[in-house]
Design a protein around this motif. Structure first.
Motif, PDB file in Angstrom:
ATOM      1  N   GLY A  56     -35.567  21.246  36.415  1.00 14.07           N
ATOM      2  CA  GLY A  56     -36.054  22.124  37.480  1.00 14.07           C
ATOM      3  C   GLY A  56     -36.601  21.295  38.617  1.00 14.07           C
ATOM      4  N   TRP A  57     -36.248  21.669  39.846  1.00 14.99           N
ATOM      5  CA  TRP A  57     -36.634  20.857  40.994  1.00 14.99           C
ATOM      6  C   TRP A  57     -38.132  20.895  41.287  1.00 14.99           C
ATOM      7  N   SER A  58     -38.811  21.903  40.775  1.00 21.61           N
ATOM      8  CA  SER A  58     -40.258  21.973  41.005  1.00 21.61           C
ATOM      9  C   SER A  58     -41.057  21.516  39.794  1.00 21.61           C
ATOM     10  N   SER A  59     -40.369  21.000  38.769  1.00 23.67           N
ATOM     11  CA  SER A  59     -41.065  20.564  37.558  1.00 23.67           C
ATOM     12  C   SER A  59     -41.827  19.275  37.814  1.00 23.67           C
ATOM     13  N   ALA A  60     -42.843  19.062  36.986  1.00 20.00           N
ATOM     14  CA  ALA A  60     -43.666  17.862  37.135  1.00 20.00           C
ATOM     15  C   ALA A  60     -42.843  16.600  36.887  1.00 20.00           C
TER      16      ALA A  60
ATOM     17  N   VAL B 199     -25.511  19.528  43.164  1.00 24.34           N
ATOM     18  CA  VAL B 199     -25.104  20.633  44.045  1.00 24.34           C
ATOM     19  C   VAL B 199     -24.106  21.539  43.328  1.00 24.34           C
ATOM     20  N   ILE B 200     -23.127  20.939  42.650  1.00 25.31           N
ATOM     21  CA  ILE B 200     -22.140  21.730  41.914  1.00 25.31           C
ATOM     22  C   ILE B 200     -22.824  22.550  40.827  1.00 25.31           C
ATOM     23  N   ALA B 201     -23.740  21.915  40.096  1.00 25.91           N
ATOM     24  CA  ALA B 201     -24.434  22.606  39.005  1.00 25.91           C
ATOM     25  C   ALA B 201     -25.225  23.799  39.521  1.00 25.91           C
TER      26      ALA B 201
ATOM     27  N   GLY C 174     -34.835  10.898  38.867  1.00 21.64           N
ATOM     28  CA  GLY C 174     -35.400  12.186  39.253  1.00 21.64           C
ATOM     29  C   GLY C 174     -34.356  13.123  39.832  1.00 21.64           C
ATOM     30  N   ILE C 175     -33.455  12.579  40.644  1.00 17.64           N
ATOM     31  CA  ILE C 175     -32.397  13.408  41.233  1.00 17.64           C
ATOM     32  C   ILE C 175     -31.436  13.904  40.154  1.00 17.64           C
ATOM     33  N   VAL C 176     -31.082  13.007  39.221  1.00 19.63           N
ATOM     34  CA  VAL C 176     -30.144  13.392  38.152  1.00 19.63           C
ATOM     35  C   VAL C 176     -30.757  14.467  37.262  1.00 19.63           C
TER      36      VAL C 176
END
Length: 346
Positions: free
Chosen positions: A42-46, A233-235, A34-36
């Motif tokens: 998108g961080w808010s995606s399902a 973070v870089i991305a 999930g983190i990768v």
């Protein structure tokens, strides 16, 4: 095999905890996945939220399951010891810094500065050499002053290394690189034996093997999270600054908008140049992409440096001082002597 005696568990035969292995592995895979994928989906995606939630849920189930097993893979009672728990977290943080840091350092050296893999390896030798000398020094310092002193010291050095990388640019000289390499090697090397002492030294003798396994597991988790989180973070920083850096370098607006689709390549430090570009445009794309990557690198080292500072504070608060350890040992000795005294009196 010739020198060491075979170790034996005096508590009898133990059953291997296969369900515990499955739960722990599945939880870590889902969490890291999930983190990768967070930056891509998108961080808010399902998908992202679902994977992270599933990983956390599986880890909670793992902890619950382990408390109900006669022979658990990881006895939860170990975490009742504050120093041991803090040491485990510091192990994770230490390798988050080391493996995550080495990952983006190599991207910078090879893809932005143009070093060959061999040149990049040689350039980071100060880090390896510093770590080589720091480990025995850290062990001696831990034996004398305790992990409560040496872990914050090592993390402070790692934080200094990270903040020192804020001075790096797309054309930094090696003179600006080797001091952070040395500080990072010293910091990681000092923390490693101190965290081992905090974990294994605070575990019951019969759980020494489990404590050692816990340290190794936290090491692997820290490395996995370090690379995945810091690349994310870089991305994120590259995505927010790429267009502006390209146009500032002289890339036409329409072309810069098109090159935003190459964010993933720039996140790895690779300039999205094409064979049909003019020499002037190619140079502008390389400059703008390199600066966007450096922006991402600065964001990553800032996050890592802040985590090191917070970790140093947590180590001071979470690990017992030498005086507290001595007091606990005296109390445990007294508790052990009471039954023997009672039997003798009887």
């Amino acid at each position: 095999m010739a020198v060491l005696a075979e170790s034996k568990n005096s508590t009898g035969r133990h059953r291997f905890d296969i369900p515990g292995v499955v739960l722990l592995a599945a939880g870590m895979v889902a969490l890291v996945f999930g983190i990768v994928k967070g930056e891509t989906w998108g961080w808010s995606s399902a998908g992202t939220l679902g994977a992270i939630a599933l990983g956390l849920a599986l880890l909670v189930v793992f902890g619950w399951y382990e408390t109900r097993q006669e022979h658990p893979l990881l006895p939860m009672r170990l975490f009742r010891n504050r120093s041991l728990t803090t040491g485990a977290v510091m192990t994770l943080l230490n390798f988050f810094v080391m493996l995550g840091g080495i990952f983006f350092i190599m991207l910078y050296l090879q893809n932005v500065r143009g070093y060959t893999p061999v040149e990049a390896g040689i350039s980071t030798l100060p880090m390896s050499i510093a770590s080589l000398f720091a480990s025995p020094i850290g062990s001696q310092l831990t034996a004398r002053f305790g992990a409560r002193v040496t872990i914050p010291l090592g993390l402070a050095l790692s934080a200094a290394a990270m903040f020192g990388m804020l001075t790096w640019t797309v054309d930094s000289s090696y003179a600006t690189m080797w001091p952070p390499f040395v500080a990072m090697g010293l910091g990681v090397g000092i923390v490693l034996p101190a965290t081992a002492a905090a974990i294994i030294g605070n575990a019951p003798v019969e759980d020494g093997g489990v404590a050692s396994g816990l340290q190794s597991t936290m090491l692997q988790i820290g490395g996995a999270l370090g690379t995945s989180v810091l690349v994310t973070v870089i991305a994120g920083r590259v995505g927010s600054s790429l267009f502006g850096e390209l146009t500032a370098a002289g890339v036409p607006t329409d072309t810069a908008h098109g090159l935003e689709q190459a964010q993933d390549a720039v996140t790895m430090g690779i300039a999205p140049v094409a064979g049909d570009m003019s020499a002037q445009l190619r140079a502008a794309v390389v400059e703008g992409s390199g600066q966007a990557f450096v922006n991402g690198l600065h964001a990553a080292v800032t996050v890592t440096g802040v985590l090191c500072v917070l970790g140093a504070v947590a180590a001071v608060l979470g690990i017992k001082s030498r005086a507290e350890e001595a007091k606990n040992m005296r109390a445990q000795s007294a508790d052990a002597e009471e039954p023997a005294v009672a039997v003798a009196a009887h």
